[in-house]
Design a protein around this motif. Structure first.
Motif, PDB file in Angstrom:
ATOM      1  N   PRO A  64       0.795  -1.228   0.000  1.00 22.79           N
ATOM      2  CA  PRO A  64       0.000   0.000   0.000  1.00 22.79           C
ATOM      3  C   PRO A  64       0.831   1.284   0.000  1.00 22.79           C
ATOM      4  N   ASN A  65       1.955   1.310   0.697  1.00 18.56           N
ATOM      5  CA  ASN A  65       2.767   2.538   0.718  1.00 18.56           C
ATOM      6  C   ASN A  65       3.354   2.842  -0.653  1.00 18.56           C
ATOM      7  N   HIS A  66       3.844   1.815  -1.312  1.00 19.76           N
ATOM      8  CA  HIS A  66       4.388   1.984  -2.672  1.00 19.76           C
ATOM      9  C   HIS A  66       3.269   2.418  -3.616  1.00 19.76           C
ATOM     10  N   CYS A  67       2.137   1.773  -3.512  1.00 25.40           N
ATOM     11  CA  CYS A  67       1.001   2.093  -4.381  1.00 25.40           C
ATOM     12  C   CYS A  67       0.569   3.547  -4.187  1.00 25.40           C
ATOM     13  N   LYS A  68       0.478   3.991  -2.951  1.00 26.35           N
ATOM     14  CA  LYS A  68       0.048   5.369  -2.677  1.00 26.35           C
ATOM     15  C   LYS A  68       1.055   6.385  -3.224  1.00 26.35           C
ATOM     16  N   LYS A 107       3.008   2.531 -15.097  1.00 25.07           N
ATOM     17  CA  LYS A 107       3.386   3.138 -13.818  1.00 25.07           C
ATOM     18  C   LYS A 107       2.196   3.286 -12.886  1.00 25.07           C
ATOM     19  N   CYS A 108       1.088   3.771 -13.407  1.00 27.90           N
ATOM     20  CA  CYS A 108      -0.040   4.146 -12.559  1.00 27.90           C
ATOM     21  C   CYS A 108      -0.897   2.938 -12.175  1.00 27.90           C
ATOM     22  N   PRO A 109      -1.235   2.849 -10.873  1.00 22.69           N
ATOM     23  CA  PRO A 109      -2.049   1.703 -10.414  1.00 22.69           C
ATOM     24  C   PRO A 109      -3.507   1.812 -10.836  1.00 22.69           C
TER      25      PRO A 109
END
Length: 109
Positions: A64-68, A107-109
């Protein structure tokens, strides 16, 4: 007399043929190609809204931290975060879908 009778027979045969023939199709213009389904692109969001939107987008992510962090970068640049926790990237337009990492992955989730 015979000229008028043969003319009437010819007219009658022509009208019968016209009634029995299927209507001819007009081939003057080719049919228009089917348009791809339109995708509704979301309106731009304010940069202040990005952290909250990315929190929701990344809540089920394995990292979650990487995703955010990545989501916020994409949101600031593209002014959009797709709805849901996965997919729907096309709703943010070309900026969001075409942004890639140095390795060529999305790049973008």
């Amino acid at each position: 007399m015979q000229v008028s009778c043969s003319a009437k027979v010819h007219e009658l045969e022509a009208s019968v043929e016209a009634e029995t023939k299927p209507p001819s199709e007009d081939h003057s213009a080719p049919p228009a190609p089917a348009a791809p389904p339109a995708v509704h692109v979301l309106p731009p969001v304010d940069a202040k809204a990005c952290p909250g939107l990315c929190e929701g987008r990344c809540r089920l992510h394995s990292r979650p931290n990487h995703c955010k962090r990545v989501c916020n970068t994409c949101c600031y640049r593209c002014k959009c975060v797709p709805p849901g926790t996965y997919g729907n990237r096309e709703m943010c337009g070309k900026c969001y879908t075409d942004m890639t990492t140095h390795g060529g992955r999305p790049k973008c989730p």
